[in-house]
Design a protein around this motif. Structure first.
Motif, PDB file in Angstrom:
ATOM      1  N   TYR A  27      67.799  51.390  17.873  1.00  0.00           N
ATOM      2  CA  TYR A  27      68.701  51.522  19.196  1.00  0.00           C
ATOM      3  C   TYR A  27      70.067  51.058  18.758  1.00  0.00           C
ATOM      4  O   TYR A  27      70.271  50.423  17.645  1.00  0.00           O
ATOM      5  N   SER A  28      71.351  51.616  19.110  1.00  0.00           N
ATOM      6  CA  SER A  28      72.749  51.618  18.577  1.00  0.00           C
ATOM      7  C   SER A  28      73.500  51.381  19.551  1.00  0.00           C
ATOM      8  O   SER A  28      73.486  51.940  20.998  1.00  0.00           O
ATOM      9  N   TYR A  29      74.391  50.322  19.446  1.00  0.00           N
ATOM     10  CA  TYR A  29      75.648  50.037  20.548  1.00  0.00           C
ATOM     11  C   TYR A  29      76.695  50.576  20.200  1.00  0.00           C
ATOM     12  O   TYR A  29      77.037  50.441  18.766  1.00  0.00           O
ATOM     13  N   LEU A  30      77.616  51.214  20.854  1.00  0.00           N
ATOM     14  CA  LEU A  30      78.873  51.460  20.056  1.00  0.00           C
ATOM     15  C   LEU A  30      80.075  51.167  21.016  1.00  0.00           C
ATOM     16  O   LEU A  30      79.956  51.642  22.378  1.00  0.00           O
ATOM     17  N   ASN A  31      80.825  50.349  20.685  1.00  0.00           N
ATOM     18  CA  ASN A  31      82.189  50.054  21.332  1.00  0.00           C
ATOM     19  C   ASN A  31      83.290  51.092  20.895  1.00  0.00           C
ATOM     20  O   ASN A  31      83.635  50.876  19.856  1.00  0.00           O
ATOM     21  N   VAL A  32      83.680  52.146  21.851  1.00  0.00           N
ATOM     22  CA  VAL A  32      84.538  52.886  21.508  1.00  0.00           C
ATOM     23  C   VAL A  32      86.247  52.648  21.829  1.00  0.00           C
ATOM     24  O   VAL A  32      86.456  52.270  22.978  1.00  0.00           O
ATOM     25  N   ASP A  33      86.989  52.524  20.676  1.00  0.00           N
ATOM     26  CA  ASP A  33      88.195  52.144  20.999  1.00  0.00           C
ATOM     27  C   ASP A  33      88.917  53.263  21.980  1.00  0.00           C
ATOM     28  O   ASP A  33      89.163  54.594  21.483  1.00  0.00           O
ATOM     29  N   THR A  34      89.673  52.715  22.694  1.00  0.00           N
ATOM     30  CA  THR A  34      90.597  53.785  23.688  1.00  0.00           C
ATOM     31  C   THR A  34      92.006  53.518  23.747  1.00  0.00           C
ATOM     32  O   THR A  34      92.671  54.205  24.253  1.00  0.00           O
ATOM     33  N   ARG A  42      85.134  51.314  25.364  1.00  0.00           N
ATOM     34  CA  ARG A  42      84.124  51.649  26.298  1.00  0.00           C
ATOM     35  C   ARG A  42      83.115  51.450  25.580  1.00  0.00           C
ATOM     36  O   ARG A  42      82.705  51.541  24.283  1.00  0.00           O
ATOM     37  N   ASN A  43      82.025  51.008  26.461  1.00  0.00           N
ATOM     38  CA  ASN A  43      80.602  50.220  25.926  1.00  0.00           C
ATOM     39  C   ASN A  43      79.742  51.796  26.021  1.00  0.00           C
ATOM     40  O   ASN A  43      79.533  52.156  27.223  1.00  0.00           O
ATOM     41  N   PHE A  44      79.026  52.276  24.769  1.00  0.00           N
ATOM     42  CA  PHE A  44      78.063  53.145  24.755  1.00  0.00           C
ATOM     43  C   PHE A  44      76.836  53.033  24.511  1.00  0.00           C
ATOM     44  O   PHE A  44      76.689  51.933  23.281  1.00  0.00           O
ATOM     45  N   ASN A  45      75.698  53.389  24.905  1.00  0.00           N
ATOM     46  CA  ASN A  45      74.348  53.160  24.181  1.00  0.00           C
ATOM     47  C   ASN A  45      73.944  54.552  23.772  1.00  0.00           C
ATOM     48  O   ASN A  45      74.168  55.483  24.032  1.00  0.00           O
ATOM     49  N   SER A  66      74.160  59.508  14.233  1.00  0.00           N
ATOM     50  CA  SER A  66      74.012  58.592  15.401  1.00  0.00           C
ATOM     51  C   SER A  66      74.500  59.307  16.588  1.00  0.00           C
ATOM     52  O   SER A  66      75.331  60.299  16.510  1.00  0.00           O
ATOM     53  N   ALA A  67      73.728  59.017  18.042  1.00  0.00           N
ATOM     54  CA  ALA A  67      74.515  59.412  18.924  1.00  0.00           C
ATOM     55  C   ALA A  67      74.482  58.447  20.067  1.00  0.00           C
ATOM     56  O   ALA A  67      73.627  57.726  20.233  1.00  0.00           O
ATOM     57  N   HIS A  68      75.703  58.559  20.908  1.00  0.00           N
ATOM     58  CA  HIS A  68      75.928  57.480  21.934  1.00  0.00           C
ATOM     59  C   HIS A  68      76.412  58.373  23.170  1.00  0.00           C
ATOM     60  O   HIS A  68      77.103  59.166  23.106  1.00  0.00           O
ATOM     61  N   ASP A  69      76.168  57.924  24.478  1.00  0.00           N
ATOM     62  CA  ASP A  69      76.772  58.446  25.721  1.00  0.00           C
ATOM     63  C   ASP A  69      76.923  57.478  26.829  1.00  0.00           C
ATOM     64  O   ASP A  69      76.444  56.394  26.599  1.00  0.00           O
TER      65      ASP A  69
END
Length: 181
Positions: A27-34, A42-45, A66-69
């Motif tokens: 499982y991966s969490y991504l905090n995308v810098d905007t 933004r928080n992506f799972n 890895s993939a997040h949406d």
């Protein structure tokens, strides 16, 4: 005589008992810098998969996808945002009997896309991930990825004034270890 359920010692040095191949599913969490810093993101799972070949106990070659949406991206109903990274590079590991501490530097590409009301936009650009983590050997062939944290630099929207994005990726999962000596 009882059955030994303890994992075999992996050895600390490069010639010890170590896995030739490691396969991660996580499982991966991504905090995308905007806006130039991670706290504005933004928080992506999503998920992360990687495969590592270890020619010795210290150094490996890792391939990572890895993939997040995020649905209703940015609070906009119907807007879908997606991210896919494909990276590869060196991995350094310190192995003890039950734990592996690692660091890696991965280079490659990152694909982002967004869609709204049948319209979509997509872009592929360069990416770099630098980080590390900790694995705990539950059995001889199965480890738990207790934590992995990466700084994920992406270079999207350069033509629109964007320079780079400072993203943070965190993952937990299971590691299949194969081919130990």
């Amino acid at each position: 005589m009882g059955v030994n359920t303890q994992p075999a010692a992996r050895g600390v040095g490069p010639r010890g008992n170590f896995p030739r191949f490691e396969i991660l599913e996580a499982y991966s969490y991504l905090n995308v810098d905007t806006a130039g810093h991670p706290t504005s993101g933004r928080n992506f799972n999503g998920w992360e998969s990687s495969a590592t070949y270890n020619p010795n106990g210290w150094i490996g070659v890792e391939m990572d996808v890895s993939a997040h949406d995020q649905f209703n991206c940015g609070g906009v109903t119907g807007l879908t945002c997606k991210q896919l990274s494909f990276l590869g590079g060196p991995k350094l590991a310190y192995r003890s009997t039950r734990t592996t501490i690692f660091t890696h530097g991965l280079f490659g590409g990152d694909h982002v896309s967004s869609g709204f009301l049948g319209l979509s936009r997509a872009e592929v650009d360069s990416a770099l991930a630098v980080g590390g983590g900790l694995d705990y050997a539950a059995t001889r062939h199965l480890s738990i990825r207790v934590a992995q944290v990466d700084y994920l630099l992406t270079l999207h929207a350069r033509g629109l004034g964007g320079i780079h994005q400072n993203n943070v990726r965190a993952s937990v999962g299971v590691v299949l270890t194969l081919g130990g000596r």
